[in-house]
Design a protein around this motif. Structure first.
Motif, short mmCIF file in Angstrom:
data_model
loop_
_atom_site.label_atom_id
_atom_site.label_comp_id
_atom_site.label_asym_id
_atom_site.label_seq_id
_atom_site.Cartn_x
_atom_site.Cartn_y
_atom_site.Cartn_z
N VAL A 49 1.37 -1.21 -0.52
CA VAL A 49 0.09 0.00 0.11
C VAL A 49 0.61 1.35 0.23
O VAL A 49 0.40 2.43 -1.07
CB VAL A 49 -0.70 -0.30 1.22
N ASP A 50 2.15 1.56 0.54
CA ASP A 50 2.75 2.34 0.71
C ASP A 50 2.86 2.59 -0.59
O ASP A 50 3.32 1.84 -1.53
CB ASP A 50 4.14 2.12 1.46
N ASP A 51 3.08 3.68 -1.25
CA ASP A 51 4.11 4.44 -2.18
C ASP A 51 5.89 3.71 -2.35
O ASP A 51 5.85 3.59 -4.57
CB ASP A 51 3.81 6.41 -2.14
N ASP A 52 6.56 3.36 -1.53
CA ASP A 52 7.70 2.95 -1.63
C ASP A 52 7.75 1.35 -1.51
O ASP A 52 8.59 0.89 -1.47
CB ASP A 52 8.81 3.89 -1.14
N LEU A 53 6.41 0.98 -1.37
CA LEU A 53 6.50 -0.52 -1.06
C LEU A 53 7.73 -0.39 0.21
O LEU A 53 8.82 -2.01 -0.09
CB LEU A 53 6.95 -1.42 -2.42
N THR A 54 7.15 -0.31 0.90
CA THR A 54 8.28 -0.53 2.45
C THR A 54 8.16 -2.01 2.76
O THR A 54 7.41 -2.70 2.87
CB THR A 54 7.80 0.48 3.41
#
Length: 155
Positions: A49-54
């Protein structure tokens, strides 16, 4: 009345389907993918879900993020490894983690344990400029000597 409701439903579906978000990456059905170590224990997970794929440790600590082509970077900018076909590989090309269902060579993630409750996500740091990635090794379906926890430690 039924025809009017049907027309409104069709128009609403058409309008909601026409968006300018076509350039955004497609989020998998799962919002998170659990990563298991060679002992088949849940150690970390990828948040899609995070923009940077955490990538978070199971206790909620953010430790790394994914970039294009499955490149994994620590928040300090250090290159860590690759995420390919459900497996995290270290710089030598050996597996340090895999998602459920991966079965190749020494990696068998059919029967996994996920009974431990995840911790609350901590605030993630701002990523630094990342280092250059080394030459891509031949990926092997065998376990690394490095544990998944040690893999994410900054060097």
């Amino acid at each position: 009345m039924k025809k009017l409701l049907l027309i409104l439903f069709v128009i609403g579906g058409l309008v909601s389907g026409c968006s300018r978000d076509d350039d955004k990456p497609v989020i998998p059905q799962e919002a998170e993918v659990t990563l298991f170590d060679k002992n088949i224990e849940p150690i970390a997970y990828i948040n899609y879900v995070d923009d940077d794929l955490t990538i978070y440790m199971w206790d909620g600590t953010p430790v790394a993020y994914l970039e294009e082509l499955g490149l994994i970077y620590h928040f300090n900018g250090q290159f860590l490894g690759w995420y390919m076909n459900g497996v995290i590989y270290d710089k030598e090309g050996c597996a340090v983690a895999a998602k459920k269902g991966v079965v190749r060579g020494e990696i068998n993630m059919n029967e996994t344990y996920e009974s431990v409750i995840k911790g609350v996500k901590h605030i993630k740091p701002i990523p630094h400029v990342h280092s250059l990635k080394p030459k891509t090794p031949s990926f092997r379906d065998e376990w690394s000597e490095t544990s998944l926890t040690d893999f994410f430690l900054p060097q």
